[in-house]
Design an enzyme around this catalytic site. Sequence first.
Site, PDB file in Angstrom:
ATOM      1  N   ASP A   1     -13.061 -79.629  19.091  1.00 26.58           N
ATOM      2  CA  ASP A   1     -12.727 -81.037  19.264  1.00 26.58           C
ATOM      3  C   ASP A   1     -12.640 -81.728  17.906  1.00 26.58           C
ATOM      4  O   ASP A   1     -13.326 -81.323  16.956  1.00 26.58           O
ATOM      5  CB  ASP A   1     -13.802 -81.739  20.109  1.00 26.58           C
ATOM      6  CG  ASP A   1     -13.807 -81.268  21.548  1.00 26.58           C
ATOM      7  OD1 ASP A   1     -12.778 -80.738  22.012  1.00 26.58           O
ATOM      8  OD2 ASP A   1     -14.847 -81.422  22.218  1.00 26.58           O
TER       9      ASP A   1
ATOM     10  N   ARG B   1     -19.249 -80.610  25.980  1.00 27.82           N
ATOM     11  CA  ARG B   1     -19.198 -82.011  26.428  1.00 27.82           C
ATOM     12  C   ARG B   1     -19.588 -82.130  27.904  1.00 27.82           C
ATOM     13  O   ARG B   1     -20.318 -83.041  28.302  1.00 27.82           O
ATOM     14  CB  ARG B   1     -17.799 -82.585  26.211  1.00 27.82           C
ATOM     15  CG  ARG B   1     -17.487 -82.915  24.765  1.00 27.82           C
ATOM     16  CD  ARG B   1     -16.085 -83.440  24.616  1.00 27.82           C
ATOM     17  NE  ARG B   1     -15.079 -82.409  24.840  1.00 27.82           N
ATOM     18  CZ  ARG B   1     -13.986 -82.564  25.578  1.00 27.82           C
ATOM     19  NH1 ARG B   1     -13.761 -83.696  26.190  1.00 27.82           N
ATOM     20  NH2 ARG B   1     -13.121 -81.580  25.712  1.00 27.82           N
TER      21      ARG B   1
END
Length: 280
Positions: free
Chosen positions: A49, A183
């Site tokens: 990310d 996440r």
Amino acid sequence: MAQRRRNKGREVNGILLLDKTPAVTSNTTLQDVKRLFQAKKAGHTGSLDPLASGLLPICFGEATKLSGFLLNQDKRYEVLIRLGVTTSTADAEGEVLERKPVPALDEGLVESALARFRGDIEQVPPMYSALKHQGQRLYELARQGVEVERAARPVTIHALRLLAMTGDTLSLEVHCSKGTYVRTLAEDIGAALGCGAHVAALRRTAVGGSYSVAEAVTVTQLQSMSDEERLACLLPVDHALQDMPSVTLSEELCFSYAKDNRCSCRRCRRLPVGCVCTTS
């Protein structure tokens, strides 16, 4: 007939262990490194990310044909989870969706929540991911405000260790299988504690059992090197296979095996070693 456009760059072969900096996409990092090496062909082995930092192996030339071996390896991360706040992207870059009070934390309460996520579990992939739905990336749909149903996928959390905690943060070490979304893990832990959570910081520390961020270099370090020094940072192409079991064959057996078992598909014919085609 129009001539085919030549791919610019030189032949560079090998694997670079790169320490990605936060706030930069994996693709931007890849292109920066490719330019520094003036390489004709390069690819990374599983994106991080933009918010995340840490180990991003880059494969050059012939090594790109073996990138799948690295992509399929387990990963290790250190993650800082902020409790009490959920966001649209499940990390600090998203819009705040909800705030809830954080319960008084103690090690017993946290360990009880973490225990639910060790071992074989199922995760629903986040909307902000590169998975595709009817040919379109989920993150593209998410940016349009569209949410689609996603099937849960099995993943394995080999280890989940509490490193530190404050009133509203947890610092964890995660050892997980490929395809795990940290996440989503953070969101699920927050839900288990009844307050919600998101990833505040994430760092990949290892890929498989042989690649550590301690041995990686940053783009900034590469920029300060000479061309010879940069090339010296590359691991050999077959380094990606070092964790694979090996068998020693005689010259006669080797010839016989290659003749009888070599896959004829286009992908495997291009490989410098073995076959990776699951249909062969």
